[in-house]
Design an enzyme around this catalytic site. Structure first.
Site, short mmCIF file in Angstrom:
data_model
loop_
_atom_site.label_atom_id
_atom_site.label_comp_id
_atom_site.label_asym_id
_atom_site.label_seq_id
_atom_site.Cartn_x
_atom_site.Cartn_y
_atom_site.Cartn_z
N PRO A 188 0.79 -1.23 0.00
CA PRO A 188 0.00 0.00 0.00
C PRO A 188 0.82 1.29 0.00
O PRO A 188 1.87 1.36 0.64
CB PRO A 188 -0.82 -0.09 1.30
CG PRO A 188 -0.14 -1.11 2.13
CD PRO A 188 0.52 -2.07 1.17
N ASN A 189 0.32 2.24 -0.74
CA ASN A 189 0.85 3.60 -0.86
C ASN A 189 2.09 3.69 -1.75
O ASN A 189 2.53 4.80 -2.06
CB ASN A 189 1.13 4.21 0.52
CG ASN A 189 -0.11 4.25 1.39
OD1 ASN A 189 -1.11 4.83 0.98
ND2 ASN A 189 -0.08 3.60 2.54
N ARG B 239 4.99 10.77 -2.51
CA ARG B 239 4.67 10.60 -1.10
C ARG B 239 5.94 10.78 -0.26
O ARG B 239 6.94 10.11 -0.50
CB ARG B 239 4.13 9.18 -0.95
CG ARG B 239 4.18 8.59 0.40
CD ARG B 239 4.18 7.06 0.28
NE ARG B 239 3.97 6.49 1.59
CZ ARG B 239 4.36 5.28 1.94
NH1 ARG B 239 4.96 4.50 1.07
NH2 ARG B 239 4.14 4.85 3.15
N TYR C 288 11.23 8.70 1.05
CA TYR C 288 11.22 7.67 0.01
C TYR C 288 11.86 8.11 -1.32
O TYR C 288 11.97 7.30 -2.24
CB TYR C 288 9.78 7.20 -0.23
CG TYR C 288 9.16 6.58 1.00
CD1 TYR C 288 9.64 5.37 1.51
CD2 TYR C 288 8.11 7.20 1.68
CE1 TYR C 288 9.09 4.80 2.64
CE2 TYR C 288 7.55 6.64 2.82
CZ TYR C 288 8.05 5.44 3.29
OH TYR C 288 7.50 4.88 4.43
N ASN D 224 8.13 -5.70 -1.32
CA ASN D 224 8.08 -4.60 -0.36
C ASN D 224 6.63 -4.52 0.09
O ASN D 224 5.80 -3.91 -0.59
CB ASN D 224 8.53 -3.29 -1.00
CG ASN D 224 8.51 -2.15 0.01
OD1 ASN D 224 7.99 -2.31 1.13
ND2 ASN D 224 9.05 -1.01 -0.36
N ALA E 122 3.34 -1.08 4.63
CA ALA E 122 2.83 -1.14 6.01
C ALA E 122 2.40 -2.55 6.43
O ALA E 122 2.45 -2.90 7.61
CB ALA E 122 1.67 -0.16 6.18
N GLU F 218 13.03 -9.50 0.85
CA GLU F 218 12.22 -8.39 1.37
C GLU F 218 12.99 -7.08 1.18
O GLU F 218 14.17 -7.01 1.53
CB GLU F 218 11.96 -8.66 2.86
CG GLU F 218 11.17 -7.59 3.57
CD GLU F 218 10.98 -7.95 5.07
OE1 GLU F 218 11.24 -9.11 5.47
OE2 GLU F 218 10.57 -7.05 5.82
N HIS G 83 12.90 -2.78 1.73
CA HIS G 83 12.32 -1.53 2.22
C HIS G 83 13.17 -0.38 1.71
O HIS G 83 14.40 -0.41 1.84
CB HIS G 83 12.24 -1.50 3.75
CG HIS G 83 11.39 -2.61 4.27
ND1 HIS G 83 10.02 -2.58 4.16
CD2 HIS G 83 11.72 -3.80 4.80
CE1 HIS G 83 9.54 -3.72 4.64
NE2 HIS G 83 10.55 -4.47 5.03
N SER H 109 13.18 2.76 2.80
CA SER H 109 13.73 3.50 3.95
C SER H 109 14.39 2.52 4.92
O SER H 109 14.14 1.31 4.87
CB SER H 109 12.61 4.26 4.66
OG SER H 109 11.69 3.35 5.24
N ARG I 141 13.50 4.21 12.24
CA ARG I 141 12.20 4.89 12.32
C ARG I 141 11.42 4.41 13.55
O ARG I 141 11.98 3.85 14.47
CB ARG I 141 11.45 4.66 11.00
CG ARG I 141 12.23 5.21 9.80
CD ARG I 141 11.51 4.98 8.50
NE ARG I 141 10.25 5.74 8.45
CZ ARG I 141 9.32 5.56 7.51
NH1 ARG I 141 9.50 4.64 6.56
NH2 ARG I 141 8.21 6.27 7.54
C1 DQA Z 1 8.41 0.79 3.61
C2 DQA Z 1 8.53 0.96 5.12
C3 DQA Z 1 7.19 0.69 5.81
O1 DQA Z 1 7.33 0.84 7.22
C4 DQA Z 1 6.17 1.70 5.32
O2 DQA Z 1 4.91 1.43 5.90
C5 DQA Z 1 6.09 1.78 3.84
C6 DQA Z 1 7.29 1.63 3.03
C7 DQA Z 1 9.71 1.16 2.88
O3 DQA Z 1 9.83 0.81 1.70
O4 DQA Z 1 10.57 1.83 3.44
O5 DQA Z 1 5.02 2.05 3.29
O6 DQA Z 1 8.15 -0.60 3.34
#
Ligand code: DQA
Length: 146
Positions: free
Chosen positions: A12-13, A20, A25, A76, A79, A100, A102, A104, A109
């Site tokens: 998501p997102n 965003r 990011y 990825n 959330a 996996e 990410h 960030s 965080r």
């Molecule tokens: C994320 C890190 C997650 O905590 C966050 O909710 C995201 C992106 C990242 O790519 O850094 O949406 O997966």
């Protein structure tokens, strides 16, 4: 011969990547990720297909489709990383390597981002390398698949 296609799944997102919270990011978009991974995949003798969904059940179904169509999964889960037993269970029903990613550094965080259900299944985790993390995961995937 087994498929050499890697499915790159995004939660998501991430459709808003580039727009965003760019201070976290970056400015590159998910289309940029798709393009750079497709180019690198050619070099590595692989193919990539990138998908994104804002819905947990759809991500579960993407993983089910990967059972037939993909040699490996780079994911990825955004959330859902921190909440989804359903995504973990779907990945556990996939036979190939799972990596996996990410964008960030989740460990720098909020503490709720420090736990990942998906890490219980993943062969490896990359965090904090920006979108370059997807390319690094693809290079690792080439090694794992031999
Ligand atoms: C994320 C890190 C997650 O905590 C966050 O909710 C995201 C992106 C990242 O790519 O850094 O949406 O997966």
């Amino acid at each position: 011969m087994r498929s050499r296609t890697i499915h790159i799944l995004n939660g998501p997102n991430l459709n808003l990547l580039g727009k965003r919270e760019p201070e976290i990011y970056g400015h590159d978009t998910l289309e940029d990720v798709a393009r750079s991974c497709a180019t690198l995949a050619m070099e590595l003798g692989l193919e990539t297909a990138l998908y994104q969904s804002n819905h947990e059940g759809e991500i579960v179904e993407m993983i089910h489709r990967a059972r037939e169509a993909a040699a490996g999964i780079i994911i990825n889960p955004a959330a859902y990383t921190h909440t989804s037993v359903a995504i973990l269970d779907a990945l556990s029903a996939f036979d190939g390597p799972v990596l996996e990613v990410h964008i960030s550094n989740v460990h720098k965080r909020e503490s709720f981002r420090h736990h990942s259900y998906v890490s219980l299944r993943a062969e490896g985790v990359i965090a904090g390398f920006g979108i370059q993390g997807y390319e690094l995961a693809l290079r690792r995937m080439a090694v794992l698949l031999g």
